[in-house]
Design a protein around this motif. Structure first.
Motif, mmCIF file in Angstrom:
data_model
loop_
_atom_site.group_PDB
_atom_site.id
_atom_site.type_symbol
_atom_site.label_atom_id
_atom_site.label_comp_id
_atom_site.label_asym_id
_atom_site.label_seq_id
_atom_site.Cartn_x
_atom_site.Cartn_y
_atom_site.Cartn_z
ATOM 1 N N ALA A 225 0.823 -1.219 0.000
ATOM 2 C CA ALA A 225 0.000 0.000 0.000
ATOM 3 C C ALA A 225 0.852 1.263 0.000
ATOM 4 C CB ALA A 225 -0.924 -0.001 1.229
ATOM 5 N N ASN A 226 2.161 1.103 -0.046
ATOM 6 C CA ASN A 226 3.071 2.244 0.127
ATOM 7 C C ASN A 226 3.859 2.571 -1.135
ATOM 8 O OD1 ASN A 226 2.219 2.262 2.759
ATOM 9 N ND2 ASN A 226 4.006 1.197 3.568
ATOM 10 N N ARG A 227 3.227 2.481 -2.291
ATOM 11 C CA ARG A 227 3.960 2.660 -3.549
ATOM 12 C C ARG A 227 3.260 3.631 -4.490
ATOM 13 N NH1 ARG A 227 4.738 -3.893 -4.120
ATOM 14 N NH2 ARG A 227 6.173 -4.151 -2.365
ATOM 15 N N ALA B 78 7.855 7.625 -3.375
ATOM 16 C CA ALA B 78 7.732 8.633 -4.426
ATOM 17 C C ALA B 78 8.950 9.550 -4.459
ATOM 18 C CB ALA B 78 6.463 9.457 -4.207
ATOM 19 N N MET B 79 9.262 10.042 -5.664
ATOM 20 C CA MET B 79 10.383 10.961 -5.861
ATOM 21 C C MET B 79 9.919 12.127 -6.726
ATOM 22 S SD MET B 79 13.310 8.051 -6.639
ATOM 23 C CE MET B 79 12.206 7.093 -7.698
ATOM 24 N N ALA C 287 15.996 -2.392 -11.939
ATOM 25 C CA ALA C 287 14.791 -1.863 -12.578
ATOM 26 C C ALA C 287 15.163 -1.054 -13.803
ATOM 27 C CB ALA C 287 13.990 -1.005 -11.603
ATOM 28 N N SER C 288 14.259 -1.018 -14.760
ATOM 29 C CA SER C 288 14.445 -0.204 -15.960
ATOM 30 C C SER C 288 13.885 1.192 -15.738
ATOM 31 C CB SER C 288 13.742 -0.874 -17.143
ATOM 32 O OG SER C 288 12.328 -0.853 -16.938
ATOM 33 N N GLY C 289 13.901 1.992 -16.791
ATOM 34 C CA GLY C 289 13.401 3.351 -16.683
ATOM 35 C C GLY C 289 11.929 3.447 -16.386
ATOM 36 N N ASN D 108 10.073 6.216 -14.019
ATOM 37 C CA ASN D 108 9.013 7.064 -14.565
ATOM 38 C C ASN D 108 7.723 6.946 -13.761
ATOM 39 O OD1 ASN D 108 7.972 8.901 -16.495
ATOM 40 N ND2 ASN D 108 7.008 7.216 -17.591
ATOM 41 N N LYS D 109 7.439 5.758 -13.277
ATOM 42 C CA LYS D 109 6.225 5.532 -12.498
ATOM 43 C C LYS D 109 6.285 6.217 -11.144
ATOM 44 C CE LYS D 109 3.605 1.835 -10.223
ATOM 45 N NZ LYS D 109 3.552 0.370 -9.921
#
Length: 512
Positions: free
Chosen positions: A181-183, A255-256, A426-428, A432-433
């Motif tokens: 739930a933290n993504r 998140a970033m 991980a890829s780009g 992006n997500k």
């Protein structure tokens, strides 16, 4: 005739075991700013300033308690430059018959302390650091006989032992872990609150001037110093996190956002790791916020898992596996750390932002460290020694016991899966997500190959391809390896070609 009680720079706690039964009439306390510790790696300027200022403030508190304290400042004329030199000097001056120290946080420091008894012919007692919630013996007992040392199972045992977030024998909410739930990515309309900031006092100003003069060639910026440097200030940081950010910490901890280095994180790792805060009080405040209806369960559980789970776990793993852990390199990575890690001169905006903010703040939150900086280090095959040193240098909360397992085990998979069940590659598309970095990047995250493609896209598959012998049978990598195996020869050759072009440019110090 008395006892010398040494206090290290990450032991700024009045409850320290080395201070127990201290006799103000006979015993001496020693704190020292020594060249050996400040320069064995070239620590970030703000890191040195933070630790020296916090030490000097703590020293004032000890003196206010009426304790005999010998404090050696960096510039003192007779500073011996090492812990041993300072200890030996005070032992000679005060006729010390015993040395007491709380268990240090780094293996090399413990090894040095353990040699003093023979060198000085004085008894040396190393006491347990009970500021941690799991003793080294308890962790060793938990690990004994286990094929896999997974943090999740250790965390559950810690929850039960301390009865944090428990309803009887069951976890609150009937789940141990709410990580799924933290993504969430941060919505555009949300703006995280600014971190708690403090004015610079006379002590800190003196330290900042010292660092500017003596460590001017070290990494990072010294301007805009605003960290807490006393326990009272650290408690304010904790209180404001609970009141202002904990409610959203869970949803957006991964998140970033460009220009938002602090987000909804607690920013207390500095203070936990140097002793101004204790894990127990931090966890209790977070749980109280949940029980009182002030924060949701996914946020509180996620936060407590970082403190009670990861922090205790990596410390136990470090001491269980050292000194061999320091030389682990399961994937046989050999590439040198690119120069842009020291200056952020890269066209990859995600890396540019994270390195820039690290330089400015001596801080980046855990997803920036793991999934941007660490992800690149993993995909590029950077040597563990160089990556470990970089993380130790640049972050103000970094001490070897916490830094090395996170880098060697979590980031680089250099321990072969002792800590993590799979590499965090991980890829780009992941970047992006979870961020807005890709919108301002020279590269195109949607492009998989070619000169304009996000390097993370082809480096991800190149990493899997070149490590297939060692990772191909990992059950958690079954899906990506099936995808890789189904690629045409032409596609795989294109990936290899793009990766080779990128690595050649990297080695020639071209801007990539």
């Amino acid at each position: 005739m008395g006892t010398l009680r040494l206090i290290l720079g990450d032991q700024l706690s009045h409850s320290l075991t080395s201070l127990e039964n201290c006799d103000p009439k006979r015993d001496w306390l020693l704190m020292a700013e020594v060249r050996e510790e400040a320069s064995y790696v070239k620590h970030h300027k703000k890191k040195i300033a933070f630790i020296f200022s916090a030490m000097r403030h703590f020293a004032e508190e000890l003196r206010a308690r009426g304790l005999n304290l010998h404090y050696t400042k960096y510039h003192d004329q007779d500073n011996q430059g090492s812990f041993y030199g300072e200890v030996a000097r005070l032992c000679q001056r005060q006729k010390i018959t015993k040395i007491v120290v709380t268990h240090p946080g780094e293996y090399r420091v413990l090894a040095e302390i353990q040699s003093w008894q023979q060198k000085l012919n004085i008894a040396v007692e190393v006491r347990q650091d009970d500021r941690f919630l799991a003793s080294l013996e308890e962790f060793s007992n938990w690990a004994s006989g286990r094929k896999q040392l997974r943090m999740e199972y250790f965390y559950r045992e810690m929850r039960k032992a301390w009865h944090f977030l428990m309803d009887g024998n069951k976890p609150v909410g009937d789940k141990w872990n709410f990580d799924s739930a933290n993504r969430k990515a941060l919505p555009k309309e949300m703006s995280p609150p600014q971190p708690t900031k403090f004015e610079i006092d006379t002590i800190t100003q003196e330290v900042l001037e010292l660092v500017a003069k003596e460590f001017d060639d070290h990494f990072g910026q010294l301007e805009n110093f605003h960290f807490a440097v006393t326990r009272d200030q650290a408690l304010v940081v904790l209180d404001e996190f609970i009141a202002q950010r904990l409610v959203n910490f869970g949803d957006y901890q991964d998140a970033m956002v460009q220009g938002q280095p602090w987000m909804y994180h607690s920013h207390i790792s500095f203070y936990l790791n140097c002793g101004l805060l204790t894990p127990k009080e931090v966890i209790e405040q977070a749980e109280y916020a949940y029980r009182n209806g002030d924060a949701p369960l996914n946020a509180v559980e996620g936060f407590i898992r970082q403190v009670l789970g990861w922090r205790e776990y990596v410390r136990g793993l470090y001491w269980l596996k050292m000194p061999d852990y320091k030389s682990e390199n399961f994937l046989e990575a050999t590439r040198s750390l690119p120069k842009f890690f020291w200056g952020s001169h890269t066209k990859m905006n995600c890396l540019h932002q994270c390195i820039k903010e690290t330089s400015e703040n001596a801080y980046a939150h855990h997803i920036q460290r793991l999934m941007i900086l660490g992800n690149f280090a993993l995909l590029a095959g950077l040597h563990p020694d160089e990556v470990n040193e970089w993380y130790l240098v640049v972050y103000a909360d970094a001490y070897e016991w916490v830094e090395m397992p996170n880098v060697t085990g979590m980031i680089l998979f250099a321990d072969g899966g002792l800590l993590a069940s799979k590499p965090y590659a991980a890829s780009g598309s992941y970047i992006n997500k979870m961020s807005d970095y890709c919108k301002s990047c020279d590269y195109k995250v949607k492009d998989k190959n070619g000169p304009h493609a996000c390097p993370f896209n082809y480096l991800y598959w190149d990493f899997l391809d070149r490590n297939k012998e060692k990772l191909g049978n990992n059950p958690r990598l079954g899906m990506p390896y099936r995808t890789l195996n189904n690629m045409s020869d032409e596609k795989r050759q294109t990936i290899q070609r793009d990766s080779q072009i990128f690595f050649k440019a990297l080695e020639q110090d071209e801007k990539v």
